[in-house]
Design an enzyme around this catalytic site. Structure first.
Site, short mmCIF file in Angstrom:
data_model
loop_
_atom_site.label_atom_id
_atom_site.label_comp_id
_atom_site.label_asym_id
_atom_site.label_seq_id
_atom_site.Cartn_x
_atom_site.Cartn_y
_atom_site.Cartn_z
N CYS A 28 28.00 -22.70 -15.87
CA CYS A 28 29.31 -22.14 -16.16
C CYS A 28 29.56 -21.04 -15.14
CB CYS A 28 29.37 -21.57 -17.58
SG CYS A 28 29.19 -22.81 -18.89
N GLY B 294 33.05 -24.92 -13.73
CA GLY B 294 33.37 -25.41 -15.06
C GLY B 294 34.84 -25.71 -15.20
N ASN C 1 26.18 -17.99 -19.02
CA ASN C 1 25.91 -19.15 -18.18
C ASN C 1 24.44 -19.48 -18.31
OD1 ASN C 1 25.82 -21.11 -16.15
ND2 ASN C 1 25.47 -19.58 -14.54
N GLY C 2 24.15 -20.72 -18.69
CA GLY C 2 22.75 -21.13 -18.82
C GLY C 2 22.52 -21.92 -20.08
N TYR D 208 23.95 -28.36 -4.78
CA TYR D 208 25.22 -28.92 -5.24
C TYR D 208 26.14 -27.94 -5.95
CZ TYR D 208 28.38 -31.75 -8.16
OH TYR D 208 29.48 -32.28 -8.79
N ASP E 271 24.91 -37.95 0.77
CA ASP E 271 25.33 -37.26 -0.45
C ASP E 271 24.37 -36.10 -0.71
OD1 ASP E 271 26.88 -36.66 -2.62
OD2 ASP E 271 26.60 -38.58 -3.62
N ASP E 272 24.84 -35.12 -1.50
CA ASP E 272 23.96 -33.99 -1.80
C ASP E 272 22.81 -34.39 -2.71
OD1 ASP E 272 25.15 -33.74 -4.60
OD2 ASP E 272 26.90 -33.34 -3.36
#
Length: 512
Positions: A2, A28, A102-103, A260, A368-369
């Site tokens: 987030c 997010g 966040n987490g 990413y 791609d990542d």
């Protein structure tokens, strides 16, 4: 994953918080919320969707005050579209608290039982963020001297949070009548930085955010990352204090932030995300020279957007042309974030369109990542073939994602991961590529460590199955997979449904 934000300013802060959340929108897209404070009164507005859709002029006018916090939500724990789980969360005892997080707490179920049976607190949602808020509230109540709260008591309360909570968490909180509190878990898994703006009159303004790009965009100077287990406290007058609050710490940032999640213009733990991604491309090119020297590739094409730096560096190191072969529709959300597998698959062709002349008659290397579920990779390889590519190779800047991530990223079920119990050759066949190249985990670590040698450890559980918090068992992982954390759209909302505006001191619902 987030995005969180906290600001203590000298003038109304609502526009700063809104602008900061726009910059953090990539973290997010499920919901957004802002809370502010003026004269010991809290004001909050939150709702489902993008920042630009949640807030209207009437909402912004109601967010009075010179300090506040904001949040953009990506569903990792709890339901995917329930407004009750939009943040910030609020409790009125003790002192009045708001928190954005966040987490992911890995012991949230045990904490729920503790908060009910021992702390005498009720958890109203499935969100571990509400659990974290109530643990903090209880620890503040224990640390305070009666009705008095001071700096020592606040830091003592954060130490209590660290003793009780496990997992990954970076949080910002508002304490009524006192100020802004921010803290980071003892392993520093989720990112959190602090910045400062010095005003001509000698006063200071402060900002804490998930990524440094929010500071840059709003004119704050990046000071540093919060240390593992550290808490910072900024009162309403702009006085700054900090303290380490955990007994045992380890600086082990999440590697997927560099691969990413983070914006390339962010700096995390002293590492430029963009420079790290260039290094990933450099190491991947060297591996390709060793393992696939006769592939006969004509052109290198990135899968936008996160893979561009790695693809550019690969093309440079391999002496191949770099071309943009896909055009991205900016109005479709990131497929990795979408909560349903069917939605991810459906959105790929809505999100990307091919430039046919860059594929027709060519052997292409798509970069791609990472490859997580494989749905996007398979669809994109099909698109490349339909555009006329003769051969399609795929390179991933990250190693195979084989294990669940329990620290705040949507990788909860191993059966959904394409690399789970498959060899690289089997993955290659599954996604329909002519050849597949993965980054090695050692090279990935070096890609970041070479920029900041002080970083000795990383959270890499999704690649190697090693969970650095030391509390993840086979039984825990089985429980996560069987719990059904994500629910379908259309869930009934709670009493705050529709993004209601609240004056939290009065607990009266404002006119929508």
């Amino acid at each position: 994953m987030c995005g969180i934000l906290g600001v203590v300013a000298t003038s109304p802060v609502n526009q700063l918080l809104y602008d900061g959340l726009l910059v953090l929108q990539h973290r997010g897209q499920d919901a957004a919320g802002i809370a502010t404070a003026e004269n010991d009164r809290f004001f909050m507005h939150k709702g489902p969707g993008l920042v630009r859709d949640v807030f209207r002029t009437r909402n912004m006018r109601s967010l009075a005050g010179n300090w506040g916090i904001g949040h953009v939500r990506y569903p990792t724990a709890g339901s995917a579209f329930n407004i009750a789980e939009a943040q910030p969360f609020y409790v009125n005892s003790p002192f009045g608290l708001l928190l954005a997080h966040n987490g992911n707490l890995t012991n949230s179920e045990a904490l729920k039982r503790e908060t009910f049976l021992s702390d005498r607190r009720h958890i109203n949602t499935n969100s571990d963020s509400e659990v974290l808020l109530n643990v903090l509230a209880h620890e503040l109540e224990n640390a305070a001297s009666g009705l008095r709260l001071d700096e020592a008591a606040i830091f003592c309360a954060v130490a209590g949070v660290h003793r009780r909570c496990r997992g990954a968490y970076a949080a910002v909180a508002m304490i009524a009548g006192y100020g802004l509190l921010a803290f980071r878990d003892p392993c520093a898994i989720r990112p959190l930085v602090i910045g400062k703006k010095e005003l001509p009159d000698g006063r200071n303004e402060w900002m804490v955010a998930s990524e440094s790009v929010a500071l840059d965009a709003l004119g704050f100077r990046l000071l540093r990352d919060l240390a593992p287990g550290e808490a910072v406290l900024i009162d309403t007058e702009g006085n700054f204090r900090s303290r380490g609050c955990a007994v045992k710490t380890m600086n082990a940032p999440c590697m997927f932030e560099y691969v990413y999640l983070a914006r390339p213009d962010s700096i995390m733990d002293g590492v430029s995300v963009y420079e790290a991604r260039l290094k990933m491309g450099e190491f991947l090119a060297e591996k390709m020279k060793r393992t696939m020297p006769h592939a006969g590739i004509d052109v290198v094409i990135p899968i936008p957007d996160s893979s561009r730096p790695a693809a550019q560096e690969m093309a440079l190191r391999l002496g191949l042309p770099y071309r943009e072969g896909f055009v991205k529709n900016r109005y479709i959300g990131r497929t990795f974030i979408m909560p349903g597998q069917s939605l991810r698959k459906k959105s790929v062709r809505q999100k990307l369109n091919t430039i046919h002349q860059e594929f027709k008659g060519k052997s292409v290397l798509l970069v791609d990542d990472s490859i997580v579920r494989g749905t996007t990779s398979k669809e994109i390889i099909n698109m490349a073939r339909e555009a006329g590519a003769t051969r399609v190779y795929m390179a991933s800047a990250a190693p195979p994602v084989r294990y669940a991530n329990v620290y705040g990223i949507d990788m909860p079920t191993r059966s959904e991961l394409i690399a789970n119990e498959r060899s690289e050759a089997e993955i290659c066949r599954e996604i329909g590529a002519d050849g597949l190249l993965y980054q090695s985990l050692d090279d990935l670590r070096v890609s970041v460590r070479v920029i900041n040698p002080a970083l000795q450890f990383f959270e890499t559980s999704c690649f190697d199955g090693c969970y650095i918090t030391g509390d993840i068992t086979v039984e825990y992982l089985s429980g996560v997979e069987n719990q059904g954390k994500y629910e379908d759209f259309g869930m009934a909302t709670d009493i705050l449904g529709g993004g209601a505006q609240l004056d939290l001191n009065l607990i009266n619902q404002e006119e929508r």
